[in-house]
Structures are given as C-alpha cells and as structure tokens.
Design a protein around this motif. Structure first.
Motif, PDB file in Angstrom:
ATOM      1  N   SER A 402      -8.064   0.288   2.047  1.00 54.48           N
ATOM      2  CA  SER A 402      -6.834  -0.429   2.395  1.00 54.48           C
ATOM      3  C   SER A 402      -7.128  -1.911   2.517  1.00 54.48           C
ATOM      4  CB  SER A 402      -6.285   0.083   3.726  1.00 54.48           C
ATOM      5  OG  SER A 402      -5.945   1.420   3.615  1.00 54.48           O
ATOM      6  N   ASP A 403      -6.129  -2.693   2.154  1.00 53.64           N
ATOM      7  CA  ASP A 403      -6.287  -4.141   2.273  1.00 53.64           C
ATOM      8  C   ASP A 403      -4.944  -4.731   2.639  1.00 53.64           C
ATOM      9  OD1 ASP A 403      -7.577  -6.476   2.327  1.00 53.64           O
ATOM     10  OD2 ASP A 403      -8.228  -6.449   0.227  1.00 53.64           O
ATOM     11  N   GLU A 404      -5.003  -5.969   3.138  1.00 48.06           N
ATOM     12  CA  GLU A 404      -3.736  -6.623   3.464  1.00 48.06           C
ATOM     13  C   GLU A 404      -2.904  -6.796   2.215  1.00 48.06           C
ATOM     14  OE1 GLU A 404      -3.242  -9.884   6.553  1.00 48.06           O
ATOM     15  OE2 GLU A 404      -5.389  -9.820   6.175  1.00 48.06           O
ATOM     16  N   GLY A 405      -1.678  -6.503   2.319  1.00 44.28           N
ATOM     17  CA  GLY A 405      -0.793  -6.673   1.182  1.00 44.28           C
ATOM     18  C   GLY A 405      -0.921  -5.595   0.150  1.00 44.28           C
ATOM     19  N   ALA A 406      -1.704  -4.571   0.440  1.00 43.91           N
ATOM     20  CA  ALA A 406      -1.863  -3.491  -0.533  1.00 43.91           C
ATOM     21  C   ALA A 406      -0.569  -2.727  -0.674  1.00 43.91           C
ATOM     22  CB  ALA A 406      -2.966  -2.552  -0.070  1.00 43.91           C
ATOM     23  N   ALA A 409       3.773   2.610   1.108  1.00 38.08           N
ATOM     24  CA  ALA A 409       5.045   2.696   1.808  1.00 38.08           C
ATOM     25  C   ALA A 409       4.941   1.980   3.141  1.00 38.08           C
ATOM     26  CB  ALA A 409       5.391   4.155   2.045  1.00 38.08           C
ATOM     27  N   PRO A 410       5.971   1.257   3.508  1.00 37.29           N
ATOM     28  CA  PRO A 410       5.917   0.568   4.796  1.00 37.29           C
ATOM     29  C   PRO A 410       5.909   1.554   5.949  1.00 37.29           C
ATOM     30  CG  PRO A 410       8.112   0.433   3.847  1.00 37.29           C
ATOM     31  CD  PRO A 410       7.239   1.080   2.829  1.00 37.29           C
ATOM     32  N   PRO A 411       5.106   1.239   6.949  1.00 36.37           N
ATOM     33  CA  PRO A 411       5.112   2.128   8.108  1.00 36.37           C
ATOM     34  C   PRO A 411       6.443   2.048   8.844  1.00 36.37           C
ATOM     35  CG  PRO A 411       3.831   0.161   8.569  1.00 36.37           C
ATOM     36  CD  PRO A 411       4.226   0.066   7.129  1.00 36.37           C
ATOM     37  N   LYS A 412       6.727   3.051   9.557  1.00 37.35           N
ATOM     38  CA  LYS A 412       7.999   3.047  10.288  1.00 37.35           C
ATOM     39  C   LYS A 412       7.910   2.073  11.456  1.00 37.35           C
ATOM     40  CE  LYS A 412       6.795   6.613  13.517  1.00 37.35           C
ATOM     41  NZ  LYS A 412       7.141   7.734  14.263  1.00 37.35           N
ATOM     42  N   GLU A 413       9.022   1.653  11.882  1.00 33.75           N
ATOM     43  CA  GLU A 413       9.079   0.727  13.015  1.00 33.75           C
ATOM     44  C   GLU A 413       8.695   1.466  14.285  1.00 33.75           C
ATOM     45  OE1 GLU A 413       9.975  -2.548  13.393  1.00 33.75           O
ATOM     46  OE2 GLU A 413       9.789  -2.728  11.220  1.00 33.75           O
TER      47      GLU A 413
ATOM     48  N   ASN B 117      -7.331   8.127   0.277  1.00 31.76           N
ATOM     49  CA  ASN B 117      -6.608   6.946   0.763  1.00 31.76           C
ATOM     50  C   ASN B 117      -5.814   6.228  -0.327  1.00 31.76           C
ATOM     51  OD1 ASN B 117      -5.867   5.318   2.957  1.00 31.76           O
ATOM     52  ND2 ASN B 117      -7.327   3.726   2.336  1.00 31.76           N
ATOM     53  N   PHE B 122       2.257   6.793   6.388  1.00 27.53           N
ATOM     54  CA  PHE B 122       2.504   7.061   7.814  1.00 27.53           C
ATOM     55  C   PHE B 122       2.008   5.862   8.588  1.00 27.53           C
ATOM     56  CE2 PHE B 122      -1.508   8.748   6.421  1.00 27.53           C
ATOM     57  CZ  PHE B 122      -2.394   8.230   7.336  1.00 27.53           C
ATOM     58  N   TYR B 217     -12.296   3.421   5.050  1.00 31.59           N
ATOM     59  CA  TYR B 217     -11.246   3.342   4.030  1.00 31.59           C
ATOM     60  C   TYR B 217      -9.955   2.708   4.528  1.00 31.59           C
ATOM     61  CZ  TYR B 217     -14.227   5.552   0.724  1.00 31.59           C
ATOM     62  OH  TYR B 217     -15.265   5.770  -0.133  1.00 31.59           O
ATOM     63  N   TRP B 218      -9.703   2.805   5.781  1.00 29.66           N
ATOM     64  CA  TRP B 218      -8.481   2.166   6.281  1.00 29.66           C
ATOM     65  C   TRP B 218      -8.716   0.706   6.685  1.00 29.66           C
ATOM     66  CZ3 TRP B 218      -5.646   6.087  10.039  1.00 29.66           C
ATOM     67  CH2 TRP B 218      -5.328   7.262   9.316  1.00 29.66           C
ATOM     68  N   ARG B 234      -2.872  -2.300  10.196  1.00 28.79           N
ATOM     69  CA  ARG B 234      -2.348  -3.210   9.157  1.00 28.79           C
ATOM     70  C   ARG B 234      -0.880  -2.911   8.904  1.00 28.79           C
ATOM     71  NH1 ARG B 234      -6.208  -5.720   6.489  1.00 28.79           N
ATOM     72  NH2 ARG B 234      -8.343  -5.039   6.948  1.00 28.79           N
ATOM     73  N   LEU B 236       2.703  -4.317   6.588  1.00 28.86           N
ATOM     74  CA  LEU B 236       3.222  -5.176   5.535  1.00 28.86           C
ATOM     75  C   LEU B 236       4.097  -6.259   6.164  1.00 28.86           C
ATOM     76  CD1 LEU B 236       4.185  -2.571   2.844  1.00 28.86           C
ATOM     77  CD2 LEU B 236       2.217  -4.072   2.897  1.00 28.86           C
TER      78      LEU B 236
END
Lengths: 415, 242
Positions: A402-406, A409-413, B117, B122, B217-218, B234, B236
């Motif tokens: 995982s990376d920033e901006g990858a 799906a957006p996580p839920k609020e 991953n 979620f 991985y996360w 992290r 978005l």
C-alpha cells in the motif's frame, strides 16, 4: 453418603460415612445391633472360623492383626477392631452366588492363591458360597439344580458376584447345560439379588474383551443391570482384600460402602496409586527410568517415562499390595497399566507416557495406529508453517504494498 | 506529519496500556504453559542436580509453573470476555454480531490476505471483523484449555479436600466434569488438552505472521500496536476520518 451413578436401587444406604466422634459412636451402636441380629440367625454354612484358622496353622494373634489391618482398610477407628473380628465370624450368614462370564478366571485365581492361604482367602470358605462354577464339585444339570435351589432359598437376600464381561453380540458366550446366554443369565440372576458386585475390570467395564475392536460387544455389569445396587471392584485381577472389605462392610453395617462415580468403593479407590507410590519422590524430582535396565532402573527411579499410569489410576495396590502384601507392579520395577480404570487396555496399557504413544484413543475418532496426539499436532504445525511459507513467497512475488494515493476503494467514514 | 495534516495519514490508538499488558502477560503465560506442559506430558530432561530426590523438584516446579501460568491465562481469559462486552475503549463483541456489513468485511479482509493486498476494501483504522473472530477463537481455545485442564487437576483431589476448602474441588467438578464424559474419560481429556496446545501454537504462528505481513504490505505499522498501542492508517484525500 449414597450410591450414585448407574445401578441405583434399594438396599444401598449410608455406609461408613462417620466423621465426628458422635457419628462413630452411632455407627458402632448400629454395627453392634446388626451383628447381634446376624449372630442370632442360623448359619448357612457350618464353618467355625477359629477352628478353620487353627487348622491352617494361624494363631489368634495373626487373626487379630488381620482384623486390625482390615479395620484400617475400611477407614474405621481402632475401636472397631473387635466388631470387624466378630463380623468375619458371621460372614457365613451371607449367601453368595458367583458367576463367571467372558474372562480368564483371574479373579477367582486371585482369591484362591495357592501359595499359602491368607485370611482374606480363607474367608471365602466362611462365606456361604452357594454357587461358583469353577470351584463347585457338581457340573451340568446338577450344578444348575443347585443354582435354582439357591435362587429359591435366598430370593432377595443373596449377593451376586459377577466375574467377566458380558458379550451382547449374538452367538457369543453361553453357559450351563441349557446353553443360556451370559446376557440372559445375568439378567435372570440379578433380578432377585440383594446387590451385584462386579469383580475385576471385565465385569466392571468390559475389560480386555471390550478392547477395540470389541468383536463380542462386551459390556460391564452396570451396562446391563438396572435398578440394583452395584459395586465395581475393578483391577486385573481385583485385590481379594477389597472384595472381602465390601462383603465385610455389608455384614458389619447392613449397607454397601460409599462409592465413587464409577461405583468403586471409596475405601479402596478413593485415591491414586501415584499419591502413595514409593517412587513418588523421583517423579517430583524429575528422575526417570529411560529404558529397561538403565542407571535409573537400577536406582528405582520413577517409571513414568516407561509408561506408568499411576498418576491417572485410582486403586489401593500401592498400599495393600498383592499376594498377601508381598509386592506390586511398581515394586518390581514395572509401571502401572491403569487396570482399574475404564477402557484400560486401549487407553492406559502401553509402555510410554500418553504423549509418546503411537496409538489412538478409541472413542474419539478411532483414527488408527500411528496417529498419536504429537503426530497430529506436529503435522498441524507443519501444515501451518508450510501455509505461511507459501503465502509469504506469493506475497513477495505478487503482493502489492500500500502507498499513499494508491488506487483502492475509499474507506468508510468513521463516526 | 504532512500526511497527517493533509488527512491522508491518521494516527489511531488500537490498544490501551492495560490491553498491551494483558497481551504480553498472556503471551508469557502461554509460553510457560507450553514449555512446562510438554515436560509434564513427556519429561524431556532429567534432573541432574546432585541432591537426593526428596530435595529437588524438577517435575514439581514444572507442574507448579504450569498451574500458575494456567491460572494467569484463566484470569486473563475471564477479563478478556468482560472487556469484549464492557470495555470503555472498544467492545470487540460488536464486531462479532452477525450482520451483513460484518460478513462483507470479514470476507474482504480475507480476500485482502489471499489477493496479497491487491484488493483492500475496508477500513484498516479499526478492529476488523476477521481479526475480531480470530482473537475470539484464541479465547475460546484458552477457555477450552481451562475446562479440560481443571478437570485434569481436580481428579487428583478425589478426597474433596483442598487448602482453600471443599468448595473449590466441588466447583471444579461441577464446571468441568462434562469434559470427562464428552471425551471418553480422563485419557480422552488429556488427549484433547494436549492436542489443543498444538492448535494454540498454530494460532500463534498465524497471528505473528499475519501481523508482520500487514505491517509489510499495508505500511501502517500494525506490529507497533502490541508495543506502543498505536498505528497509522492511510486514507485517500478527502475521505479521511477526522
């Protein structure tokens, strides 16, 4: 104090359950009354105990020593010694029928030891043994007639002693000239019995005949007889002292002794072999025999690693021993095989601690030889390790960190 | 800090101090119970102390440590089940409720693991349903060890006596005698007690691997939770939690 578990029924009662001085006093009065009643009745067998002892070369002192030991066996205070001695003399007022089913006659052998009779063994001559296939002179129809006579004469009063397991699969186990099955025989004889005493592991729980795969579907007395007081005196063979103890208890008090959840008399099976073992200190110390004849064996170390099942076995053989107190298995350097526990042949009688035995535990899944707990466990851990290794390899090859901006799906609020 | 300021990275507390203490005490107690339990099952070393047998207690100490560890685990197990329902920090039992949302999340976390991953649908900032179920499994295994272990302990107290009174063996009999019947006698109970140790070891193996895998991985520092109690999550831009 009650008889519990399977085999409940009338006839069993308080037993020797006294704890305080006043309770012991009440028990003593009850025993005296009971003995007076028995002494007033006509003996079923004309045996004079003092004469019998004299004829075997036993002194009064020897008899009193036995009475003292038996008083202790029953957990009674020393003041009961005279009562125990009196009870032994009136044991010929108790009719006993002894039947033998699927077995090796080991329990009859145990009580008939030919190496010189002990008082326990002599008492078998005192008890009014109305029927015992192995010992009695008559056979066939004559024996059958004697049995019928005893059943009629002592209906509801006799103690039925059963030796051997009962096959429930059709086609196995018949006795008598009429070829009656063991199962039917037991049902018929137990119907009018005062109580049933199962002697030996076979009669108690099925024993070796009931070992896996149990082709005759052998069972113990308590699986068959319902609604009667039952006492189990397991072990292979049972210790004659324990049988005499139960009968003596009945003669003395008119009740059966206090039993544990496996219907074993607590005076004999209320504690583990392990707790009174002469090698116990070596167990606690971590000193074990590793193989037969090694340094540990020569120093009488603990036999736990040679498969001794003393820590799981309830019996008094570490105290009263066998053959008139001569010795017992652990005393001769051989581990206990747990012969007084249910299913001992399948679950206890192997020469390694449980964790080291490559045999299954029947009754769980019967998975077959070579699938012991460690084998399964290590297999499971290996599978887990292999799964982890494969996943780690595939992650390294195909995984995406995982990376920033990858994208994703957006996580839920979060609220 | 830029990420945090911009809302793309948030710092989340996952284990308060008390939980971390429970976690490591639990780990040490399970480790001690395994090491001593294997010795009890099959003594793998001899006492080599030059003293008479009555003055050294190698098996005695192994059994004592096993029982102390077991009691520690048992108490922590009871505490954990209390926290499941009434914790002021987080109540994991909520994640175990069989709702459609939880079911979806459970399989999404599983899918994340098995797609290495490449799919992550979620919220990794909070306890996920898969881990909640996995931790519950641990406590159920420990609870099972409690019942079977106490049955193996109480059978030697056939006299009904104990140093704290007869109520203690009585209570243990009432609570654990079902295992005797369920597993075909004492040997069966020993069997399942011993085997469940392997299940626990397999559980630990997966748990350690999974937490390290998530960390790698996360890239959210999951492994730090057990030490510092916190991780980062992290998010978005524009969708981050406050």
């Amino acid at each position: 104090m009650r008889v519990f578990g399977r085999g409940e029924g009338g006839g069993s009662a308080d037993g020797i359950g006294a704890r305080s001085e006043s309770e012991y006093e009440a028990l003593r009065r009850r025993c005296e009354e009971r003995l007076r009643e028995l002494e007033a009745t006509e003996p079923l067998k004309q045996v004079h105990l003092p004469s019998l002892l004299r004829s075997e070369g036993m002194s009064r002192r020897t008899f009193l020593k036995w009475a003292s030991a038996t008083t202790a066996l029953l957990f009674l205070p020393a003041s009961f010694e005279k009562l125990v001695a009196r009870a032994a003399a009136v044991m010929n007022r108790v009719p006993v029928i002894w039947v033998e089913y699927q077995d090796c006659a080991g329990n009859s052998e145990a009580i008939l030891r030919a190496d010189g009779p002990t008082i326990d063994e002599l008492l078998l001559d005192v008890i009014s043994l109305e029927y015992h296939e192995t010992l009695m002179a008559p056979s066939g129809f004559q024996a059958e007639a004697q049995l019928e006579d005893a059943l009629q004469a002592f209906r509801g009063k006799y103690i039925l002693i059963v030796e051997g397991s009962i096959p429930t699969e059709g086609g196995f186990g018949f006795n008598g000239p009429r070829g009656e099955s063991f199962l039917e025989n037991l049902k018929r004889l137990s119907r009018d019995a005062l109580a049933v005493i199962a002697v030996g592991s076979c009669a108690s729980y099925g024993g070796i005949p009931a070992a896996y795969p149990n082709p005759t579907k052998a069972m113990g007395v308590w699986d068959i007889v319902k609604g009667k007081p039952i006492v189990n005196i397991p072990a292979c063979p049972m210790n004659p002292a324990n049988l005499i103890g139960v009968v003596l208890h009945y003669v003395l008090t008119g009740t059966l002794p206090e039993l544990d959840y496996l219907l074993r008399p607590k005076f004999a099976f209320g504690y583990r072999i392990h707790d009174n073992c002469e090698r116990r200190a070596h167990f606690d110390a971590g000193e074990y025999v590793e193989q037969w004849g090694d340094e540990g064996a020569r120093n009488n170390f603990c036999l736990y690693k040679m498969g001794c099942k003393g820590p799981m076995t309830f019996n008094n053989c570490s105290i009263i021993r066998y053959n008139d107190g001569t010795n017992w298995p652990i005393g001769v350097g051989r581990g206990c095989i747990g012969c007084s526990e249910p299913g001992f042949w399948d679950k206890y009688a192997y020469e390694r601690p449980m964790a080291g035995a490559n045999i299954p535990v029947p009754g769980l899944w019967n998975m077959g030889i070579e699938r012991s707990v460690d084998l399964l466990g290590v297999g499971l851990l290996t599978a887990a390790g292999a799964g982890i290794a494969i996943h780690a390899f595939l992650s390294a090859k195909y995984g995406k960190k995982s990376d920033e901006g990858a994208p994703g799906a957006p996580p839920k609020e979060k609220s | 800090m830029n990420g945090e300021a911009s809302g793309t990275i948030v710092r989340v507390t996952r284990m308060p101090k008390s939980w971390r203490i429970f976690h490591w005490v639990n780990f040490l107690a399970v480790f001690a119970a395994v090491v001593t339990g294997i010795y009890i099952a099959r003594p793998y070393y001899q006492a080599m102390i030059a003293e008479p047998a009555v003055r050294k207690f190698v098996m005695g100490w192994n059994r004592a440590i096993h029982l102390y560890a077991a009691i520690t685990i048992d108490v922590l197990c009871v505490v954990s089940f209390y926290l499941y329902f009434l914790s002021r920090f987080e109540r994991p039992v909520r994640k175990l409720l069989p709702t459609r949302e939880h079911g979806r999340e459970f399989f999404e976390v599983l899918a994340n693991f098995f797609t290495f991953n490449r799919r992550k649908r979620f919220d990794s900032a909070e306890l996920d349903t898969f881990n909640a179920a996995w931790f519950t499994l641990l406590h159920l295994l420990l609870l099972f060890q409690l019942f079977t272990g106490l049955q193996l302990y109480v059978y030697s107290l056939e006299s009904g006596l104990s140093s704290v009174g007869g109520w203690w063996p009585w209570l243990m009999h009432v609570a654990t005698d079902w295992t005797y019947w369920a597993f075909g006698g004492r040997m069966g109970v020993r069997w399942v007690h011993h085997f469940t140790m392997y299940l626990l070891l397999a559980w630990i193996a997966f748990h350690v691997y999974y937490e390290i895998w998530r960390t790698v991985y996360w890239r959210e520092g999951d492994i730090a939770i057990a030490f510092g109690g916190e991780k980062i999550a992290r998010r978005l831009p524009g969708t981050a939690a406050e």
